[in-house]
Motif scaffolding. Structure first.
Motif, PDB file in Angstrom:
ATOM      1  N   ARG A   1       0.831  -1.210   0.000  1.00 44.14           N
ATOM      2  CA  ARG A   1       0.000   0.000   0.000  1.00 44.14           C
ATOM      3  C   ARG A   1       0.866   1.260   0.000  1.00 44.14           C
ATOM      4  NH1 ARG A   1      -3.574   0.171   5.155  1.00 44.14           N
ATOM      5  NH2 ARG A   1      -1.471   0.290   6.035  1.00 44.14           N
ATOM      6  N   HIS A   2       1.962   1.210   0.754  1.00 45.33           N
ATOM      7  CA  HIS A   2       2.842   2.368   0.883  1.00 45.33           C
ATOM      8  C   HIS A   2       3.628   2.633  -0.399  1.00 45.33           C
ATOM      9  CE1 HIS A   2       6.011   4.548   3.613  1.00 45.33           C
ATOM     10  NE2 HIS A   2       5.274   5.374   2.930  1.00 45.33           N
ATOM     11  N   VAL A   3       3.946   1.575  -1.145  1.00 45.87           N
ATOM     12  CA  VAL A   3       4.802   1.736  -2.314  1.00 45.87           C
ATOM     13  C   VAL A   3       4.147   2.624  -3.363  1.00 45.87           C
ATOM     14  CG1 VAL A   3       4.035  -0.280  -3.657  1.00 45.87           C
ATOM     15  CG2 VAL A   3       6.385   0.500  -3.826  1.00 45.87           C
ATOM     16  N   HIS A   4       2.832   2.527  -3.505  1.00 48.01           N
ATOM     17  CA  HIS A   4       2.151   3.344  -4.511  1.00 48.01           C
ATOM     18  C   HIS A   4       2.260   4.823  -4.168  1.00 48.01           C
ATOM     19  CE1 HIS A   4       0.709  -0.233  -6.441  1.00 48.01           C
ATOM     20  NE2 HIS A   4       0.094  -0.643  -5.341  1.00 48.01           N
TER      21      HIS A   4
ATOM     22  N   TYR B   1      10.498  12.252  -2.571  1.00 50.81           N
ATOM     23  CA  TYR B   1      10.941  10.897  -2.229  1.00 50.81           C
ATOM     24  C   TYR B   1      12.235  10.950  -1.419  1.00 50.81           C
ATOM     25  CZ  TYR B   1      12.186   5.965  -2.769  1.00 50.81           C
ATOM     26  OH  TYR B   1      12.520   4.661  -2.526  1.00 50.81           O
ATOM     27  N   LEU B   2      13.163  11.794  -1.836  1.00 44.82           N
ATOM     28  CA  LEU B   2      14.429  11.914  -1.104  1.00 44.82           C
ATOM     29  C   LEU B   2      14.202  12.449   0.304  1.00 44.82           C
ATOM     30  CD1 LEU B   2      16.803  13.246  -3.899  1.00 44.82           C
ATOM     31  CD2 LEU B   2      16.887  11.008  -2.771  1.00 44.82           C
ATOM     32  N   TYR B   3      13.202  13.296   0.471  1.00 44.42           N
ATOM     33  CA  TYR B   3      12.865  13.791   1.811  1.00 44.42           C
ATOM     34  C   TYR B   3      12.421  12.623   2.694  1.00 44.42           C
ATOM     35  CZ  TYR B   3      10.449  16.178   5.594  1.00 44.42           C
ATOM     36  OH  TYR B   3      10.030  16.599   6.834  1.00 44.42           O
ATOM     37  N   GLN B   4      11.600  11.728   2.144  1.00 38.34           N
ATOM     38  CA  GLN B   4      11.152  10.566   2.897  1.00 38.34           C
ATOM     39  C   GLN B   4      12.327   9.637   3.233  1.00 38.34           C
ATOM     40  OE1 GLN B   4       8.066   9.926   4.083  1.00 38.34           O
ATOM     41  NE2 GLN B   4       7.391  11.917   3.307  1.00 38.34           N
ATOM     42  N   VAL B   5      13.238   9.469   2.282  1.00 35.01           N
ATOM     43  CA  VAL B   5      14.438   8.660   2.515  1.00 35.01           C
ATOM     44  C   VAL B   5      15.253   9.245   3.667  1.00 35.01           C
ATOM     45  CG1 VAL B   5      16.693   8.047   1.531  1.00 35.01           C
ATOM     46  CG2 VAL B   5      14.603   7.688   0.197  1.00 35.01           C
ATOM     47  N   GLN B   6      15.411  10.560   3.649  1.00 33.13           N
ATOM     48  CA  GLN B   6      16.194  11.225   4.695  1.00 33.13           C
ATOM     49  C   GLN B   6      15.554  11.025   6.063  1.00 33.13           C
ATOM     50  OE1 GLN B   6      18.839  13.615   3.107  1.00 33.13           O
ATOM     51  NE2 GLN B   6      19.766  12.654   4.886  1.00 33.13           N
ATOM     52  N   GLU B   7      14.218  11.073   6.112  1.00 36.76           N
ATOM     53  CA  GLU B   7      13.508  10.881   7.364  1.00 36.76           C
ATOM     54  C   GLU B   7      13.744   9.486   7.933  1.00 36.76           C
ATOM     55  OE1 GLU B   7      11.035  12.924   9.301  1.00 36.76           O
ATOM     56  OE2 GLU B   7      12.555  14.229   8.401  1.00 36.76           O
ATOM     57  N   VAL B   8      13.790   8.495   7.069  1.00 38.81           N
ATOM     58  CA  VAL B   8      13.967   7.111   7.513  1.00 38.81           C
ATOM     59  C   VAL B   8      15.420   6.823   7.873  1.00 38.81           C
ATOM     60  CG1 VAL B   8      13.918   4.708   6.714  1.00 38.81           C
ATOM     61  CG2 VAL B   8      11.975   6.215   6.281  1.00 38.81           C
TER      62      VAL B   8
ATOM     63  N   GLU C   1       4.514   7.765  -6.394  1.00 43.58           N
ATOM     64  CA  GLU C   1       3.849   8.935  -6.962  1.00 43.58           C
ATOM     65  C   GLU C   1       4.521  10.245  -6.548  1.00 43.58           C
ATOM     66  OE1 GLU C   1      -0.195   8.619  -5.789  1.00 43.58           O
ATOM     67  OE2 GLU C   1      -0.655   6.985  -7.189  1.00 43.58           O
ATOM     68  N   LEU C   2       5.458  10.182  -5.595  1.00 48.12           N
ATOM     69  CA  LEU C   2       6.132  11.390  -5.138  1.00 48.12           C
ATOM     70  C   LEU C   2       7.116  11.902  -6.183  1.00 48.12           C
ATOM     71  CD1 LEU C   2       6.991  10.437  -1.438  1.00 48.12           C
ATOM     72  CD2 LEU C   2       5.103  11.873  -2.234  1.00 48.12           C
ATOM     73  N   SER C   3       7.366  13.187  -6.160  1.00 46.38           N
ATOM     74  CA  SER C   3       8.438  13.754  -6.967  1.00 46.38           C
ATOM     75  C   SER C   3       9.778  13.257  -6.423  1.00 46.38           C
ATOM     76  CB  SER C   3       8.392  15.279  -6.915  1.00 46.38           C
ATOM     77  OG  SER C   3       8.712  15.730  -5.591  1.00 46.38           O
ATOM     78  N   ASP C   4      10.837  13.431  -7.201  1.00 38.19           N
ATOM     79  CA  ASP C   4      12.156  12.994  -6.732  1.00 38.19           C
ATOM     80  C   ASP C   4      12.534  13.685  -5.429  1.00 38.19           C
ATOM     81  OD1 ASP C   4      12.281  11.394  -8.929  1.00 38.19           O
ATOM     82  OD2 ASP C   4      13.939  12.448  -9.909  1.00 38.19           O
ATOM     83  N   ASP C   5      12.307  14.973  -5.350  1.00 38.75           N
ATOM     84  CA  ASP C   5      12.667  15.709  -4.129  1.00 38.75           C
ATOM     85  C   ASP C   5      11.861  15.225  -2.927  1.00 38.75           C
ATOM     86  OD1 ASP C   5      14.547  17.203  -5.459  1.00 38.75           O
ATOM     87  OD2 ASP C   5      13.259  18.956  -5.724  1.00 38.75           O
TER      88      ASP C   5
END
Length: 397
Positions: free
Chosen positions: A234-237, A247-254, A241-245
């Protein structure tokens, strides 16, 4: 058209191609059947990579392809394991284990190119693109019927003393023979990509458990990392759909700030994650290896390394065998691979189930597990040896 051979390999991916190189080097008559043209492509900074452990490096050295791979590989000098929102981490260093590197992050393209270069220079008979239509085991051999996908060429009949199925998790050979498989859908997908980092990674691979899945960052060149993020279906969709920026923000959070700021996101590709374990790894003059025998979750990057040890074991047994498809050889193969196969398949499944659970008791247990890995030398040594692939080598290090 008819071809007689010692071994027919169905599947020309990295495992099947490795086996073809190994068997050709022994002077065996080899037929390789592959449905799609082998991946070539051009080098790209964000291309997909595979983390090879030290046992795999040794195997590729024996196959004579490591020299060409080393030039395109990023060494992994240490592995850092942690859990999000918990103190404590475990670090495993190559130096403490007497190694120059624990492993290497290698482009899939480079491995395929090196193997297929050797195949094309050998006497291996390649049918590609071609599709296996029937397989019929007999007392002293196996008959395969192969249909070239162009449709213009006539059907090919291959008669082999041994058939090696390296045709992936959805193995046609396994299905044609009626061999059942145990399937577990993790309900997750792995998003594979790459990103630039603002701080040097110093050859450290990071594996971070998040409660929903695992996030891994592997060294890739001097200023980039391969990223593998396993999340719920469910989360992958939402993430895709996020922009690259974004998505990278989410990566940084994790992940946090150990590598500074992530930037310049590569192409994202998502793969569903399933555990597929064949209930039998051999049949009459037929053997399953790689993902056809065991398709694993990518945690700890064990899948391809395990399949490559399947190749090494079979090649070692076949080298002095008069009949590569004899029942005694196949029985010895099963015995030789049983311990390694069971240990890795159980380990990866247990890690995923434990570190993907939100139950408080399991959260406490997994935290103790990380602490124990750091504190208890015997536990640490065993885990490291398994991680390096030494339990599965024909001759252990």
């Amino acid at each position: 058209m008819r071809e007689d051979c010692d071994i027919a390999i169905v599947g020309g991916g990295l495992v099947g191609a490795s086996l073809a190189v190994a068997m050709a080097a022994q002077g065996r008559d080899v037929v390789l059947v592959e449905r799609a043209l082998p991946f070539e492509g051009s080098p790209a900074w964000d291309e997909r990579c595979i983390a090879l452990n030290d046992a795999s490096r040794q195997i590729f050295e024996r196959l004579g392809v490591w020299t060409s791979l080393a030039a395109e590989s990023s060494p992994i000098f240490a592995t850092h394991i942690s859990e999000r929102r918990r103190f404590g981490a475990v670090r495993i260093d190559a130096a403490e284990n007497g190694l120059d590197a624990l492993g290497f992050n290698v482009p899939v393209r480079a491995i395929a190119h090196a193997l297929w270069k050797r195949i094309r220079a050998s006497q291996v008979k390649v049918f590609c693109p071609a599709l296996l239509t029937t397989i019929r085991p007999e007392q002293d051999g196996v008959t395969l019927r192969v249909e070239p996908e162009e449709g213009a060429a006539p059907e090919i009949v291959v008669r082999a003393r041994l058939v090696a199925a390296a045709d992936g998790a959805q193995s046609v050979v396994r299905k044609r023979l009626g061999i059942r498989a145990r399937v577990h859908d993790y309900g997750q997908q792995a998003i594979v990509t790459a990103a630039r980092v603002s701080r040097p990674h110093h050859g450290v691979a990071y594996e971070r458990f998040t409660g929903e899945g695992i996030f891994a960052a592997l060294p890739k060149g001097p200023d980039a990392c391969s990223l593998v993020w396993t999340v719920s279906g469910r989360h992958v969709h939402m993430l895709n759909e996020l922009s690259d920026d974004a998505y990278l923000y989410q990566v940084q959070e994790v992940f946090g700030g150990r590598l500074g700021r992530f930037s310049v996101l590569g192409r994202r590709v998502a793969f569903p994650l399933m555990r597929v374990i064949s209930q039998e790894s051999v049949a009459s003059r037929t053997l399953l290896l790689g993902n056809a025998a065991q398709n694993l979750h990518p945690v700890a990057a064990q899948g391809f390394n395990l399949g490559l040890r399947d190749v090494a074991a079979l090649a070692d047994l076949a080298e002095s065998a008069e009949d590569p498809g004899s029942s005694s050889l196949l029985d010895e193969y099963v015995n030789r691979r049983a311990r390694d196969r069971a240990a890795v398949t159980d380990m990866t499944h247990t890690i995923v189930k434990t570190f993907s659970s939100r139950m408080p008791a399991l959260a406490y247990t997994r935290h103790l597990g990380l602490v124990g890995l750091g504190l208890f030398p015997a536990v640490r040594k065993r885990v490291i040896r398994q991680h390096l692939g030494y339990f599965g080598l024909p001759v252990n290090r």
